[in-house]
Scaffold this motif. Sequence first.
Motif, PDB file in Angstrom:
ATOM      1  N   SER A  26       0.753  -1.293   0.174  1.00 11.89           N
ATOM      2  CA  SER A  26      -0.025  -0.100  -0.038  1.00 11.89           C
ATOM      3  C   SER A  26       0.768   1.400  -0.072  1.00 11.89           C
ATOM      4  CB  SER A  26      -1.002  -0.031   1.133  1.00 11.89           C
ATOM      5  OG  SER A  26      -0.285  -0.357   2.205  1.00 11.89           O
ATOM      6  N   ASP A  27       2.337   0.896  -0.072  1.00 12.70           N
ATOM      7  CA  ASP A  27       2.948   2.246  -0.123  1.00 12.70           C
ATOM      8  C   ASP A  27       2.587   3.077  -1.451  1.00 12.70           C
ATOM      9  OD1 ASP A  27       4.316   1.402   1.783  1.00 12.70           O
ATOM     10  OD2 ASP A  27       6.221   0.744   0.918  1.00 12.70           O
ATOM     11  N   GLY A  28       2.578   4.531  -1.248  1.00  8.70           N
ATOM     12  CA  GLY A  28       2.347   5.418  -2.371  1.00  8.70           C
ATOM     13  C   GLY A  28       0.992   5.976  -2.655  1.00  8.70           C
ATOM     14  N   LEU A  29       0.021   5.165  -1.877  1.00  7.60           N
ATOM     15  CA  LEU A  29      -1.270   5.389  -2.054  1.00  7.60           C
ATOM     16  C   LEU A  29      -1.803   6.763  -0.942  1.00  7.60           C
ATOM     17  CD1 LEU A  29      -4.342   4.939  -2.652  1.00  7.60           C
ATOM     18  CD2 LEU A  29      -4.625   3.309  -0.950  1.00  7.60           C
ATOM     19  N   ARG A  30      -2.429   7.584  -1.535  1.00  7.90           N
ATOM     20  CA  ARG A  30      -2.993   8.821  -0.808  1.00  7.90           C
ATOM     21  C   ARG A  30      -4.180   9.128  -0.965  1.00  7.90           C
ATOM     22  NH1 ARG A  30       1.934  13.304  -1.090  1.00  7.90           N
ATOM     23  NH2 ARG A  30       0.993  14.312   0.745  1.00  7.90           N
ATOM     24  N   ILE A  31      -4.965   9.194   0.051  1.00  6.50           N
ATOM     25  CA  ILE A  31      -6.261   9.359   0.220  1.00  6.50           C
ATOM     26  C   ILE A  31      -6.624  11.129   0.614  1.00  6.50           C
ATOM     27  CG2 ILE A  31      -8.377   8.765   1.527  1.00  6.50           C
ATOM     28  CD1 ILE A  31      -7.113   6.312   2.313  1.00  6.50           C
ATOM     29  N   VAL A  32      -7.545  11.750  -0.278  1.00  6.69           N
ATOM     30  CA  VAL A  32      -7.458  13.323   0.046  1.00  6.69           C
ATOM     31  C   VAL A  32      -9.083  12.932   0.665  1.00  6.69           C
ATOM     32  CG1 VAL A  32      -7.763  15.249  -1.045  1.00  6.69           C
ATOM     33  CG2 VAL A  32      -6.172  13.678  -2.026  1.00  6.69           C
ATOM     34  N   CYS A  33      -9.145  13.625   1.759  1.00  2.00           N
ATOM     35  CA  CYS A  33     -10.566  13.605   2.279  1.00  2.00           C
ATOM     36  C   CYS A  33     -11.059  15.254   1.940  1.00  2.00           C
ATOM     37  CB  CYS A  33     -10.217  13.766   3.858  1.00  2.00           C
ATOM     38  SG  CYS A  33      -9.782  12.368   4.575  1.00  2.00           S
ATOM     39  N   VAL A  34     -12.093  15.078   1.085  1.00  2.00           N
ATOM     40  CA  VAL A  34     -12.716  16.202   0.543  1.00  2.00           C
ATOM     41  C   VAL A  34     -13.844  16.825   1.316  1.00  2.00           C
ATOM     42  CG1 VAL A  34     -14.245  17.156  -1.266  1.00  2.00           C
ATOM     43  CG2 VAL A  34     -12.355  15.401  -1.886  1.00  2.00           C
ATOM     44  N   LYS A 198       4.326  11.846 -10.773  1.00  2.00           N
ATOM     45  CA  LYS A 198       4.314  10.793  -9.661  1.00  2.00           C
ATOM     46  C   LYS A 198       2.658  10.490  -9.329  1.00  2.00           C
ATOM     47  CE  LYS A 198       6.961  13.259  -7.190  1.00  2.00           C
ATOM     48  NZ  LYS A 198       8.104  14.129  -6.471  1.00  2.00           N
ATOM     49  N   THR A 199       2.219  11.549  -9.524  1.00  2.00           N
ATOM     50  CA  THR A 199       0.721  11.319  -9.011  1.00  2.00           C
ATOM     51  C   THR A 199      -0.668  11.506 -10.029  1.00  2.00           C
ATOM     52  OG1 THR A 199       1.683  12.769  -7.103  1.00  2.00           O
ATOM     53  CG2 THR A 199      -0.900  12.421  -7.300  1.00  2.00           C
ATOM     54  N   GLY A 215      -5.289   2.202 -12.068  1.00  2.00           N
ATOM     55  CA  GLY A 215      -4.103   3.081 -12.283  1.00  2.00           C
ATOM     56  C   GLY A 215      -4.057   4.194 -11.196  1.00  2.00           C
ATOM     57  N   SER A 216      -5.068   4.634 -10.424  1.00  2.00           N
ATOM     58  CA  SER A 216      -4.931   5.730  -9.526  1.00  2.00           C
ATOM     59  C   SER A 216      -4.045   5.481  -8.580  1.00  2.00           C
ATOM     60  CB  SER A 216      -6.310   5.988  -8.837  1.00  2.00           C
ATOM     61  OG  SER A 216      -6.397   6.850  -7.886  1.00  2.00           O
ATOM     62  N   ASN A 217      -3.344   6.390  -7.969  1.00  2.00           N
ATOM     63  CA  ASN A 217      -2.707   6.454  -6.663  1.00  2.00           C
ATOM     64  C   ASN A 217      -3.008   7.298  -5.688  1.00  2.00           C
ATOM     65  OD1 ASN A 217      -1.127   8.539  -7.634  1.00  2.00           O
ATOM     66  ND2 ASN A 217       0.621   7.576  -7.946  1.00  2.00           N
ATOM     67  N   MET A 218      -4.013   8.238  -6.219  1.00  2.00           N
ATOM     68  CA  MET A 218      -4.379   9.315  -4.992  1.00  2.00           C
ATOM     69  C   MET A 218      -6.235   9.252  -5.304  1.00  2.00           C
ATOM     70  SD  MET A 218      -3.687  13.248  -4.961  1.00  2.00           S
ATOM     71  CE  MET A 218      -2.341  13.273  -4.058  1.00  2.00           C
ATOM     72  N   ILE A 219      -6.728   9.070  -4.151  1.00  2.00           N
ATOM     73  CA  ILE A 219      -8.362   9.213  -4.565  1.00  2.00           C
ATOM     74  C   ILE A 219      -8.879  10.346  -3.573  1.00  2.00           C
ATOM     75  CG2 ILE A 219      -8.525   6.616  -4.875  1.00  2.00           C
ATOM     76  CD1 ILE A 219      -9.331   6.492  -1.979  1.00  2.00           C
ATOM     77  N   ARG A 220      -9.793  10.920  -4.165  1.00  2.00           N
ATOM     78  CA  ARG A 220     -10.559  11.837  -3.567  1.00  2.00           C
ATOM     79  C   ARG A 220     -12.068  11.586  -2.967  1.00  2.00           C
ATOM     80  NH1 ARG A 220      -9.464  13.002  -8.727  1.00  2.00           N
ATOM     81  NH2 ARG A 220     -11.584  13.539  -8.963  1.00  2.00           N
ATOM     82  N   VAL A 221     -12.005  11.561  -1.602  1.00  2.00           N
ATOM     83  CA  VAL A 221     -13.392  11.027  -1.027  1.00  2.00           C
ATOM     84  C   VAL A 221     -13.953  12.117   0.065  1.00  2.00           C
ATOM     85  CG1 VAL A 221     -14.318   9.059   0.268  1.00  2.00           C
ATOM     86  CG2 VAL A 221     -12.206   8.653  -1.235  1.00  2.00           C
TER      87      VAL A 221
END
Length: 234
Positions: A26-34, A198-199, A215-221
Amino acid sequence: MGEVADRFANVRERAELAYRRVRGSSDGLRIVCVTKMQPLPRVLEVIEAGATDIGENYLQEAAGKGIFELRQSHEVTIRYIGRLQSNKYNAILRDFDTVDSADPKLLGRVHAAGRTGMFRAQTFLLEVNAGGEPQKAGLTIAQVRDLALAHNPALDEISGLMAVVPLEATEEVRAGMYDAVSLLFQDLTKEFGPSRIKTLSMGTSDDFELAILHGSNMIRVGTAIFGPRASGPS
Ligand SMILES: *Cc1c(COP(=O)(O)O)cnc(C)c1O
């Protein structure tokens, strides 16, 4: 644990599971809390539950509820993911850590200013309107490819892409769009190098697992963590 912390943990677990399926860790995954239209105590709750990235859509709303002061007491990155208006460029670049919804015009401004320390924001993603929806911001995939072919200096400023897709499209159609944006991202990575590009920000409450598998490594939830929000300013 509070409700927000609980839901954040659940989203993180599901996202990490999907990410490990494609990347092995799970290295490299980012979760953006919207957090648009969410009050500050709920934002604080998610940060205290371990959130590292906060996404806001409206400069005034974010400033008014005290989002930027959170950085004084917490290790958090405040990302601009909303519509851009050129009369607010300077304020957005001064207050936010990143602009994920960047367009060539804003990137041109950044490029012209150089890395002078005039702006706080140093990290930019180019917004891609994967479905070519006329009412949405963002360049089409073809337009981004044209910028690359023309060696447009705006691309020198980006560290990745943020894709928006039509919410009403079927999963299959969205998966196809995520694949197409992933391919574009890989081509940019080849051209500019993986230390610069990178993102890949793709996927929201409804489909973040699908986006990660494509393919995503950043999600916006937003709503999957905070529940429904009051309607935003238009
Ligand atoms: C509001 C918003 C989100 C979050 O959407 P949810 O459906 O609440 O998860 C993600 N990305 C952008 C650009 C947004 O404006």
